[in-house]
Design an enzyme around this catalytic site. Structure first.
Site, PDB file in Angstrom:
ATOM      1  CB  SER A   1      -0.942  -0.013   1.201  1.00  0.00           C
ATOM      2  OG  SER A   1      -0.202  -0.111   2.408  1.00  0.00           O
TER       3      SER A   1
ATOM      4  CG  HIS B   1      -3.861  -1.185  -1.575  1.00  0.00           C
ATOM      5  ND1 HIS B   1      -4.317   0.105  -1.744  1.00  0.00           N
ATOM      6  CD2 HIS B   1      -3.738  -1.348  -0.238  1.00  0.00           C
ATOM      7  CE1 HIS B   1      -4.435   0.704  -0.579  1.00  0.00           C
ATOM      8  NE2 HIS B   1      -4.092  -0.169   0.358  1.00  0.00           N
TER       9      HIS B   1
ATOM     10  CE  LYS C   1      -7.218  -0.250   0.744  1.00  0.00           C
ATOM     11  NZ  LYS C   1      -7.918  -0.344   2.012  1.00  0.00           N
TER      12      LYS C   1
END
Lengths: 415, 87
Positions: free
Chosen positions: A190, A218, A249
């Protein structure tokens, strides 16, 4: 009174210490849905002003997508607002099962269990599956939630240098006396935006009889040709034993996470993982919207393709402007400034120029590794990035960092 | 530095410093409080000492304070009756 004035004073002093150390975090109030352009009130009490957002995890631009919103509304109408229960009492609806099945198909695994967040998935998974006969061998840059989850497990814990396969191999050889070896890594890291060498990790795991755990928070939705994640990007679909990931996300950006992988491991999490057992179900509105997100992601690769193109374009603009970047192939593009104060000043000046980015420094990243983390989205258009680079070049020039590498920046600003 | 101190120092450099990290580790460099060794990574140091010095370090003794410098590590090994480098 139990909350004595001495206690209040002590806590106030602690807060002041955080402030004096330059580590005090302040929220910025967004007066708009999440997107490429948002209205931000900062500092608190100031009039909200328009800025380009380069710090959201809204990789696919689905956080405020009309079809996702419509699905959320429909989910609210059909299945209600809350479940008022944990999953195993009376908190599991048909759509929870549907979403778990859809995630299993999407990730190419055997089974999936939803958690309130990926933080919760990581907090629960290690304790549920491993004990003192096992060893967890983690990359030194894994996410904080993995570190916390590993602490909760009774398993032995060890680490290897970031993405260093030679070091990992040494550790795997050293721990052959344990019942189970588990290699623990992020898919995309990240803070650095680099991609774990999962192909090499899986090869080592097979050679040294180890399991592989990947947090793909991610990555899920956009890494790999069809966005399945890092395992797709590295050609090891079906060979990762445990994947944890988030719906918070790229996959809609609301909340919710999961453990996905080998059927028995997921079943044991269903039986034992404490954040699953003792926390409410993911709300129906999020489940319904997440199902739509997976449908959208499965329908076309247009969004992940645009994200990839945006990341490439943004990297090129920053490089041409003379910034020092961390190399990588993800939509996380860290602009390296090394010095914490400089990173704070640059992010503050960029905000004044209408660009919303955040400076990261110790303890979020290692000492002397301060940076501005920029994150791309499929919601960005070229004109957003063109406007952003103008501001970056202006601020970078003002601070005299353009064209400088690490050593020169450190020589000028210190660490 | 004596032989054991050197052995521990060299292990710390090899195991915990990244390539290009030019920090020097001396007898009193703070390892854990200085952010060079994290609490997870202490495991490998503990196992290394146990193997090299032919001793068992009880978990209660393997504290961040005891592992915070080359000097305190070597003191711990001496206190626990370690035999010195076993090759």
């Amino acid at each position: 009174m139990a909350y004595a004035s001495e206690t209040r004073e002590r806590l106030r002093r602690e807060i002041e210490t955080i402030r004096e150390a330059g580590l005090f975090k302040e929220e910025r109030f967004i007066h708009a849905p999440q997107g490429a352009e948002i209205e931000v009130e900062f500092p608190a009490g100031e009039a909200a002003r328009p800025v380009i957002n380069l710090c959201a995890n809204n990789y696919l631009g689905l956080s405020s997508h009309p079809e996702v919103l419509a699905a959320a509304h429909a989910g609210l109408d059909r299945r209600g607002y809350g479940m008022s229960s944990v999953r195993f009492i009376c908190g599991t609806q048909d759509i929870h099962r549907e979403l778990e099945t859809a995630l299993t198909a999407f990730l190419g695994t055997e089974d999936t269990l939803l958690f309130p967040s990926c933080m919760d998935a990581n907090a629960g998974v290690f304790e549920a599956l491993f004990d003192d006969q096992d060893v967890l061998i983690a990359d030194r840059l894994v996410h904080a939630s993995i570190v916390d989850g590993m602490r909760l497990s009774k398993a032995m814990r060890d680490t290897y240098k970031h993405a260093d396969m030679g070091h990992l191999e040494e550790k795997l050889a050293e721990h052959q006396d344990r019942r189970t070896r588990v290699i623990v890594t992020d898919g995309v890291f990240s803070m650095d935006g680099d991609v774990a060498p999962l192909d090499q990790i899986v090869a080592l795991a097979e050679r040294y009889d180890a399991m592989v755990f990947v947090d793909d928070s991610h990555s899920s939705g956009f890494m790999g040709a069809t966005g399945r994640g890092t395992h797709e990007a590295k050609g090891v679909m079906g060979r990762i034993d445990i994947i944890t990931t988030t719906l918070g996300k790229a996959l809609g950006g609301a909340s919710g996470g999961c453990v996905s992988g080998r059927a028995e491991l997921v079943e044991l999490c269903r039986q034992r993982a404490r954040p699953y057992l003792f926390s409410n179900s993911v709300p129906p509105v999020i489940v319904a919207a997440a199902l739509k997100v997976l449908e959208l992601v499965g329908r076309t690769t247009e969004r992940r393709d645009k994200l990839e193109e945006n990341a490439r374009y943004w990297r090129r603009l920053l490089t041409e402007a003379g910034f020092d970047l961390k190399a990588g192939e993800s939509p996380i593009v860290p602009v390296m400034l090394y010095n914490a104060k400089l990173a704070q000043e640059v992010s503050r000046d960029l905000f004044a120029e209408g660009i919303y980015v955040v400076g990261f420094f110790f303890p979020v990243v290692a000492k002397g590794q301060a940076r501005i983390r920029t994150q791309l989205s499929a919601a960005h258009e070229k004109h957003h990035l063109d406007r952003a680079i103008e501001a970056f070049a202006k601020v970078g020039s003002r601070h005299g960092v353009l064209g400088l590498g690490r050593d020169e920046i450190v020589a000028r600003f210190g660490l | 530095m004596n032989e054991l101190q050197k052995l521990v120092r060299d292990y710390v450099v090899r195991e915990y410093l990244e390539e290009g990290d030019t920090r020097t580790i001396d007898l009193d460099t703070p390892l854990i409080s200085g952010g060079i060794v994290d609490s997870f990574s202490m495991v490998s140091l503990k196992r290394f000492l146990e193997k090299k010095c032919a001793l068992q370090i009880p978990d209660a003794e393997a504290t961040p304070a005891a592992f915070d410098s080359v000097r305190s590590i070597v003191d711990l090994v001496a206190r626990l009756g370690g035999k010195g480098p076993a090759g």
